[in-house]
Design a protein around this motif. Structure first.
Motif, PDB file in Angstrom:
ATOM      1  N   GLN A 167       0.807  -1.210   0.000  1.00 61.43           N
ATOM      2  CA  GLN A 167       0.000   0.000   0.000  1.00 61.43           C
ATOM      3  C   GLN A 167       0.846   1.269   0.000  1.00 61.43           C
ATOM      4  O   GLN A 167       0.329   2.378   0.115  1.00 61.43           O
ATOM      5  CB  GLN A 167      -0.918   0.026   1.239  1.00 61.43           C
ATOM      6  N   ARG A 168       2.167   1.095  -0.054  1.00 63.59           N
ATOM      7  CA  ARG A 168       3.061   2.249  -0.043  1.00 63.59           C
ATOM      8  C   ARG A 168       4.120   2.109  -1.141  1.00 63.59           C
ATOM      9  O   ARG A 168       4.626   1.016  -1.378  1.00 63.59           O
ATOM     10  CB  ARG A 168       3.770   2.371   1.328  1.00 63.59           C
ATOM     11  N   SER A 169       4.462   3.247  -1.749  1.00 64.39           N
ATOM     12  CA  SER A 169       5.482   3.199  -2.805  1.00 64.39           C
ATOM     13  C   SER A 169       6.895   3.235  -2.231  1.00 64.39           C
ATOM     14  O   SER A 169       7.862   2.930  -2.928  1.00 64.39           O
ATOM     15  CB  SER A 169       5.303   4.381  -3.756  1.00 64.39           C
TER      16      SER A 169
ATOM     17  N   SER B 137      13.093   1.877   2.141  1.00 60.15           N
ATOM     18  CA  SER B 137      12.816   0.986   1.007  1.00 60.15           C
ATOM     19  C   SER B 137      11.975   1.698  -0.036  1.00 60.15           C
ATOM     20  O   SER B 137      11.250   2.640   0.263  1.00 60.15           O
ATOM     21  CB  SER B 137      12.080  -0.275   1.486  1.00 60.15           C
ATOM     22  N   VAL B 138      12.101   1.228  -1.267  1.00 59.67           N
ATOM     23  CA  VAL B 138      11.342   1.794  -2.379  1.00 59.67           C
ATOM     24  C   VAL B 138      10.714   0.642  -3.142  1.00 59.67           C
ATOM     25  O   VAL B 138      11.338  -0.393  -3.346  1.00 59.67           O
ATOM     26  CB  VAL B 138      12.265   2.581  -3.349  1.00 59.67           C
ATOM     27  N   ARG B 139       9.466   0.818  -3.533  1.00 61.41           N
ATOM     28  CA  ARG B 139       8.777  -0.263  -4.248  1.00 61.41           C
ATOM     29  C   ARG B 139       8.355   0.152  -5.653  1.00 61.41           C
ATOM     30  O   ARG B 139       7.611  -0.555  -6.302  1.00 61.41           O
ATOM     31  CB  ARG B 139       7.541  -0.694  -3.460  1.00 61.41           C
TER      32      ARG B 139
ATOM     33  N   LEU C 240      11.477  11.224  -9.895  1.00 54.12           N
ATOM     34  CA  LEU C 240      12.187  11.581 -11.124  1.00 54.12           C
ATOM     35  C   LEU C 240      11.208  12.163 -12.147  1.00 54.12           C
ATOM     36  O   LEU C 240       9.997  11.949 -12.037  1.00 54.12           O
ATOM     37  CB  LEU C 240      12.897  10.343 -11.679  1.00 54.12           C
ATOM     38  N   PRO C 241      11.733  12.907 -13.145  1.00 50.66           N
ATOM     39  CA  PRO C 241      10.838  13.599 -14.078  1.00 50.66           C
ATOM     40  C   PRO C 241       9.784  12.663 -14.678  1.00 50.66           C
ATOM     41  O   PRO C 241      10.112  11.571 -15.153  1.00 50.66           O
ATOM     42  CB  PRO C 241      11.796  14.123 -15.155  1.00 50.66           C
ATOM     43  N   GLY C 242       8.541  13.114 -14.588  1.00 50.05           N
ATOM     44  CA  GLY C 242       7.447  12.380 -15.220  1.00 50.05           C
ATOM     45  C   GLY C 242       6.897  11.201 -14.445  1.00 50.05           C
ATOM     46  O   GLY C 242       5.845  10.664 -14.775  1.00 50.05           O
ATOM     47  N   TYR C 243       7.582  10.777 -13.390  1.00 49.71           N
ATOM     48  CA  TYR C 243       7.104   9.614 -12.631  1.00 49.71           C
ATOM     49  C   TYR C 243       6.030  10.033 -11.612  1.00 49.71           C
ATOM     50  O   TYR C 243       6.114  11.105 -11.016  1.00 49.71           O
ATOM     51  CB  TYR C 243       8.261   8.925 -11.895  1.00 49.71           C
ATOM     52  N   LYS C 244       5.080   9.147 -11.397  1.00 48.44           N
ATOM     53  CA  LYS C 244       4.005   9.444 -10.452  1.00 48.44           C
ATOM     54  C   LYS C 244       3.869   8.305  -9.457  1.00 48.44           C
ATOM     55  O   LYS C 244       3.832   7.139  -9.860  1.00 48.44           O
ATOM     56  CB  LYS C 244       2.680   9.616 -11.201  1.00 48.44           C
ATOM     57  N   THR C 245       3.778   8.629  -8.188  1.00 45.61           N
ATOM     58  CA  THR C 245       3.634   7.567  -7.187  1.00 45.61           C
ATOM     59  C   THR C 245       2.251   6.949  -7.300  1.00 45.61           C
ATOM     60  O   THR C 245       1.245   7.655  -7.322  1.00 45.61           O
ATOM     61  CB  THR C 245       3.826   8.094  -5.749  1.00 45.61           C
ATOM     62  N   THR C 246       2.230   5.630  -7.376  1.00 46.61           N
ATOM     63  CA  THR C 246       0.951   4.923  -7.424  1.00 46.61           C
ATOM     64  C   THR C 246       0.331   4.954  -6.030  1.00 46.61           C
ATOM     65  O   THR C 246      -0.844   5.251  -5.857  1.00 46.61           O
ATOM     66  CB  THR C 246       1.166   3.449  -7.849  1.00 46.61           C
ATOM     67  N   TYR C 247       1.148   4.615  -5.058  1.00 50.08           N
ATOM     68  CA  TYR C 247       0.730   4.659  -3.658  1.00 50.08           C
ATOM     69  C   TYR C 247       1.569   5.721  -2.951  1.00 50.08           C
ATOM     70  O   TYR C 247       2.644   6.086  -3.423  1.00 50.08           O
ATOM     71  CB  TYR C 247       0.951   3.298  -2.993  1.00 50.08           C
TER      72      TYR C 247
END
Lengths: 414, 244
Positions: free
Chosen positions: A72-74, A88-90, A141-148
């Motif tokens: 549930q977390r990015s 951590s990063v998902r 980073l440019p253009g990226y969007k967090t899903t969660y």
């Protein structure tokens, strides 16, 4: 195993900090920093934070940090006292790390260090510079969007400690970051001090929602120092929730819209219990054409004191700002003092404010009672409505997190 | 049945109603006429049980129970409902919350939406109750909430005021549904007491009796259409003269 690295810091910042080490803040009770320790025992790194003790996880969950549902977390960052204990990063395109590590990794990061806020703002910013205890670096980073949402937890476990963190958040062009930061303490009574500098950089067309939920105890003093720079077509939504007791809280975050059509919204929900003292403001400087802001504060006192400040400054054509403070006094002995300020430097700008402080209107309670609700149910419904945060532009999941934090505290109010 | 005997009511130490008698049998709707300041709203507020309207004498019986001293919310739960002329806006409380509160355990998203569509307020469910509503929207919202509450006795304070002509028929239909006017009088249980100044509502809602209230007293009763015609033709002065 994560290794702590020494944070780079230029001599200039150190010198400025030293000079400001006794400089009181513009507002709020002055804290004697010498009565707090700035170092604590180093904690163990946790590869799997779900293995933290249940009591710790429960405290973190109360401030929106969930460790049992990693999907549930990015990304997740946890700092206990002065030690980052998990990171951590998902999701691709998102960076989450201790700020010490980021400073090692990126030379350019020094360009952002103390750029949004001055190191010599007051003794608290100075103390963060002189006694750096890490903090987080989060970047999309440019253009990226967090899903969660990405989550960060600053956890104060040792009594009489001063936690000094410096966070840097960067949303690169066209990116989208939803960040939830929960700050809490392990003890219901231990004294402590939380000093947190957060610098947000929102690049062209980027969007950041920052939801900060605090849950301290009656012995903790809190002095966050947050500043944000928003570029062209950028969006910054800042939500703050504090509904549990605190010794004292003073903060006055500032967002500067430097790019055309930048948008900033602040929403604060404050509940001051007996013995709690809060001096909380939000400021937006509209420096570019077409920039907009909205500052909304809902303050309830059940016996504590709240000073609710708001400041909007319009320095460019076609800017628009609205400031609203609503205060509800539920118990005698509590105080809500709304101080809205507007400053305009040009014709053609549109700045407004409204403020209302009072008790629950009898007429409203009776209206609900005429629909069959008992007096207690009617009062609870009105308070719940007052606290309801439906932040435009905030993902439903984060609205739900805020709602959950509010609901968890409702029983203490009613 | 609603039975009011010798009711006297004070507001802020001033007696407003001086001995009101009124009986509404199951299935009946009665109309209350009278000039401004005559005590009509005071009577509705006192029946509903608002604390500011202090009953100093007489009694109110509702469905065989003495409710004279019962608090407002208990009366509402016993089956008395009221549409307010100028209800307060309650910030943060959504219209859907109010409809759900009226439906209680019967509440479901489907039922709430159904009622909202009936009152032409489907787009208002997520808005704060009464906040920024027009006069007509407030009236429809009040009717919608009452339909959810489904009261046995409905008190309506000027349901047509502020409503444009295209919406007044809708209000009339909602009132008829609220009062179960489609049921034969013999089996109908719902009662109504309606304040009207213009009488427009009588074009849509059938009523059995009308009262004229002046200076805190009921000075006459009879067929509501006849009373309205007299008031329109000769004003309240004629009513006072007849009463003498």
């Amino acid at each position: 195993m994560h290794q702590m690295r020494e944070i780079k810091s230029s001599r200039t910042y150190r010198d400025s900090a030293k000079e400001a080490s006794d400089k009181p803040a513009a507002f709020g009770e002055d804290i004697d920093l010498s009565s707090y320790a700035s170092s604590a025992e180093e904690k163990h790194y946790q590869d799997d934070p779900s293995e933290l003790p249940d009591t710790t996880k429960e405290k973190m969950l109360e401030v929106g940090v969930t460790l049992d549902e990693p999907d549930q977390r990015s990304g997740t960052f946890i700092q206990e006292d002065n030690t980052p204990i998990h990171c951590s990063v998902r999701q691709e395109g998102i960076e989450v790390m201790a700020v010490s590590e980021a400073l090692e990794k990126y030379d350019w990061l020094s360009d952002y260090w103390w750029r949004a806020i001055a190191v010599d703002t007051d003794k608290y910013t100075a103390s963060v510079e002189m006694n750096q205890n890490n903090g987080y670096f989060i970047r999309t980073l440019p253009g990226y969007k967090t899903t969660y949402p990405v989550q960060a937890c600053l956890y104060l476990a040792t009594a009489q400690l001063s936690q000094n963190v410096h966070n840097i958040i960067i949303a690169e062009e066209g990116s989208e970051l939803h960040l939830i930061t929960g700050c809490t303490s392990s003890s219901e009574e231990n004294a402590g001090l939380h000093l947190g500098v957060s610098e947000f950089y929102i690049k062209r067309g980027a969007k950041v929602t920052f939801t900060m939920i605090h849950n301290w105890n009656p012995g903790i003093n809190v002095r966050p120092r947050t500043a944000t720079i928003v570029e062209e077509n950028g969006l910054f939504l800042n939500n703050y929730v504090l509904m549990k007791p605190v010794r004292s809280l003073q903060m006055n975050p500032v967002a500067r819209c430097v790019g055309e059509n930048a948008v900033v919204r602040y929403n604060s929900t404050l509940v001051a219990t007996p013995g709690s003292s809060m001096d909380v403001g939000s400021q937006t400087i509209l420096d570019a054409r077409g920039a907009k802001t909205e500052i909304i504060t809902r303050a309830i006192t059940t016996g504590g004191d709240i000073i609710s400040r708001g400041y909007i400054e319009g320095n460019a054509p076609d800017v628009k700002g609205h400031l609203e403070c609503r205060g509800l006094i539920l118990q005698e002995g509590g105080m809500v003092h709304a101080i809205p300020e507007l400053k305009g430097n040009l014709a053609g700008i549109d700045l407004s404010h409204e403020a209302a402080v009072g008790k629950i209107a009898e007429e409203e309670v009776e209206y609900l009672m005429a629909r069959g609700l008992t007096q207690n149910e009617a009062t609870a419904t009105i308070i719940r409505g007052f606290l309801k945060v439906d932040v435009e532009g905030l993902p439903p999941m984060l609205n739900a997190e805020i709602e959950r934090a509010v609901q968890a505290s409702e029983k203490d109010i009613m | 049945m609603l039975e009011i005997k010798g009711l006297t009511v004070e507001v802020e130490d001033t007696e407003i109603l001086h001995g009101i008698d009124m009986t509404i049998n199951p299935g009946e709707t009665h109309i209350l006429f009278g000039p401004n300041g005559g005590g009509k709203t005071t009577l509705l507020m006192a029946i509903m049980g608002f604390p500011r309207y202090k009953i100093t004498g007489g009694s109110i019986f509702f469905r065989g129970n003495d409710i004279t001293r019962l608090p407002l919310d208990e009366r509402a739960r016993m089956g008395i409902g009221m549409a307010f002329q100028r209800p307060p806006a309650v910030r943060g409380v959504k219209t859907r919350d109010m409809v759900a509160a009226g439906l209680k355990e019967r509440a479901s998203e489907e039922k709430v939406r159904h009622l909202a569509e009936k009152a032409d307020l489907a787009d208002f469910l997520d808005r704060e109750i009464n906040y920024g509503f027009s006069g007509g929207e407030i009236k429809r919202s009040e009717m919608m909430q009452l339909l959810a509450q489904n009261p046995r006795l409905t008190l309506l304070d000027e349901p047509e005021s502020g409503v444009d002509l295209t919406n007044i028929a809708l209000i009339g239909n909602l009132i008829n549904e609220l009062l179960h006017k489609n049921c034969p009088i013999r089996t109908r249980k719902c009662m109504g007491l309606i304040i009207t100044h213009t009488g427009y509502i009588l074009n849509y809602v059938n009523a059995r009796s009308g009262y004229v209230m002046i200076s805190g007293r009921i000075i006459g009763c009879g067929d509501p259409h006849e009373i309205l015609a007299t008031i329109k033709e000769r004003g309240y002065a004629k009513c006072i003269k007849c009463a003498k």
